[in-house]
Design an enzyme around this catalytic site. Structure first.
Site, PDB file in Angstrom:
ATOM      1  N   GLY A 221      63.474  60.055  52.675  1.00 34.84           N
ATOM      2  CA  GLY A 221      62.740  59.431  53.773  1.00 34.84           C
ATOM      3  C   GLY A 221      63.241  59.811  55.157  1.00 34.84           C
TER       4      GLY A 221
ATOM      5  N   GLU B 141      58.410  63.346  52.083  1.00 32.70           N
ATOM      6  CA  GLU B 141      57.647  62.182  52.544  1.00 32.70           C
ATOM      7  C   GLU B 141      57.035  62.468  53.905  1.00 32.70           C
ATOM      8  OE1 GLU B 141      59.811  58.486  52.269  1.00 32.70           O
ATOM      9  OE2 GLU B 141      60.770  59.091  50.421  1.00 32.70           O
TER      10      GLU B 141
ATOM     11  N   TYR C  87      65.733  46.374  47.032  1.00 29.25           N
ATOM     12  CA  TYR C  87      65.928  45.860  48.391  1.00 29.25           C
ATOM     13  C   TYR C  87      64.653  45.138  48.788  1.00 29.25           C
ATOM     14  CZ  TYR C  87      62.994  49.797  49.758  1.00 29.25           C
ATOM     15  OH  TYR C  87      61.948  50.684  49.866  1.00 29.25           O
TER      16      TYR C  87
ATOM     17  N   TRP D 155      65.157  52.444  43.377  1.00 30.49           N
ATOM     18  CA  TRP D 155      65.832  52.895  44.600  1.00 30.49           C
ATOM     19  C   TRP D 155      66.584  51.686  45.120  1.00 30.49           C
ATOM     20  CZ3 TRP D 155      67.122  57.183  47.174  1.00 30.49           C
ATOM     21  CH2 TRP D 155      67.685  56.997  48.462  1.00 30.49           C
TER      22      TRP D 155
END
Ligand SMILES: *[C@@H]1O[C@H](CO)[C@@H](O)[C@H](O)[C@H]1NC(C)=O
Ligand SMILES: *[C@@H]1O[C@H](CO)[C@@H](O)[C@H](O)[C@H]1NC(C)=O
Ligand SMILES: *[C@@H]1O[C@H](CO)[C@@H](O)[C@H](O)[C@H]1NC(C)=O
Ligand SMILES: *[C@@H]1O[C@H](CO)[C@@H](O)[C@H](O)[C@H]1NC(C)=O
Length: 367
Positions: A99, A140, A258, A347
């Site tokens: 990212g 990305e 997360y 992730w």
């Protein structure tokens, strides 16, 4: 006759099971390890996973070669032997990009045959010299028709090179996967479906980051499995990939370890889609599951699991956090099995809380 048939069926059963995951499709229960998290590789409980992604290698924009930052070289080159010491069967993939990696660099590399070749050849030699079992691309995102076409060429040529390398060297083929957008189109620009289907062993569907305080002025389920009336959910994304022509057994569903924290405008308006004035806890509002459990232990917020959307949230005063807790992870693993997807990935390992979510996923899969 009947007995013979029964015996035949009995002995064929294991082969039938294998056949379901033919073409090298062993189930995927995976997670990324993020070098930036500084989580020690030696602390990864690799017994909970079939595959681990080492993230991230970089694209050198001058040479179009794949490189590993000098600060990461020791951990990356020993990654496979370190995680295999607890689980000799775990497979490792070197993940490229991420990212924080500028998408324009990937677009430039993928636009020319000569730079694609530098990228592909260097990725293979790096994977071999560091003893990875495969490669993973996290661009990305390709975001125009031209970039999607280049992406397709890259994947097709990468597949040819991997097959050739295996034939020439006699080594088992390197695996090839990619982390792709939640839907089979990136805001109406369709991914190169045929190249993806023919070139990748599987795809990691990034079914998260749907809502966050940086781009959403209301609270929301960051990784909802269902989200009626919208195109923003894990289920919508998975169905879009299948409808576009990717078989279910090439799809791994992404789980975020997360969540996102918002500041509520009104502490008494504290449900999903409540007005917010911005991030809480961290500048961007992103908080690891471990941090969320610590917040819960310290502040005793109200905790809610919404089974309709499949998301957890908690709130205290004006702090509101959306995330996946054990109920959401459990429901998603059941979804993966019911829809005969290839598996799931998370992730990232360092964001879990003492392996709570990883164990929930692994145990739900096995049950
Ligand atoms: C095939 O693989 C070998 C060994 O990796 C390599 O030297 C050769 O250049 C490859 N050929 C093609 C056409 O990619
Ligand atoms: C779950 O969330 C949906 C969407 O906001 C909402 O319509 C529904 O009432 C919620 N369910 C519960 C039990 O709160
Ligand atoms: C909530 O408000 C109370 C009273 O103002 C305060 O003592 C407490 O620290 C606040 N907790 C959080 C998590 O904001
Ligand atoms: C972590 O989990 C293990 C087993 O699930 C437990 O025995 C241990 O006490 C936990 N550690 C912490 C710090 O919570």
């Amino acid at each position: 006759m009947a007995a013979k048939l029964l015996i035949l069926l009995f002995f064929s059963f294991p082969f039938l099971l294998q056949f379901r995951f033919s073409a090298g499709q062993t189930p995927v229960r995976a997670a990324y390890w993020a070098a930036d998290s500084q989580y020690p590789v030696s602390s990864i409980d690799s017994t909970l996973f079939t595959h681990l992604f080492c993230a991230f290698a970089d694209l050198n924009t001058q040479t179009n070669r794949v490189t590993v930052a000098s600060a990461n070289q020791a951990r990356f080159s020993s990654f496979t032997s370190t995680v295999q010491s607890k689980n000799p069967n775990v497979k490792t993939l070197l993940s490229i990009g991420g990212g924080n990696s500028p998408p324009a660099a990937f677009a430039a590399m993928a636009s020319q045959a000569s730079s694609r070749k530098s990228f592909i050849d260097s990725s293979i030699s790096l994977a071999r010299s560091y003893n990875f079992h495969g490669l993973d691309l996290d661009w990305e995102y390709p975001s125009s028709q031209t970039e999607m076409t280049s992406f397709g060429s890259l994947l097709t040529e990468w597949r040819t090179a991997l097959n050739n390398e295996s034939t020439v060297t006699g080594k088992p083929k390197l695996l090839l996967s990619a982390a792709l957008f939640r839907n089979s189109d990136y805001y109406t620009v369709l991914y190169p479906i045929t190249a993806i289907r023919n070139s990748l062993d599987w795809i990691n569907v990034m079914a998260y980051d749907f809502y966050g305080p940086g781009w959403s002025t209301v609270t929301g389920p960051p990784a909802a499995l269902y989200n009626p009336g919208t195109q923003v959910s894990g289920d919508y994304g998975i169905r879009s990939w299948i409808q576009s022509g990717i078989p279910a057994n090439k799809l791994a569903l992404g789980f975020p370890f997360y969540g996102y924290a918002w500041t509520l405008v009104n502490p008494n308006n504290n449900g999903l889609f409540a007005p917010s004035s911005g991030a809480a806890i961290t500048p961007q509002g992103d908080v690891s599951y471990g941090q969320i459990r610590a917040f819960i232990a310290q502040n005793g917020p109200s905790e809610v699991y919404n089974a309709t959307v499949v998301s957890n949230y908690c709130y205290k005063n004006t702090t509101w956090i959306g995330y996946d807790d054990t109920q959401s992870i459990k429901a998603k693993v059941i979804y993966v099995k019911q829809n005969a997807l290839l598996g799931y990935f998370a992730w990232h390992v360092g964001a879990d809380d003492n392996w709570t979510l990883s164990k929930t996923a692994s145990q739900t899969w096995g049950s």
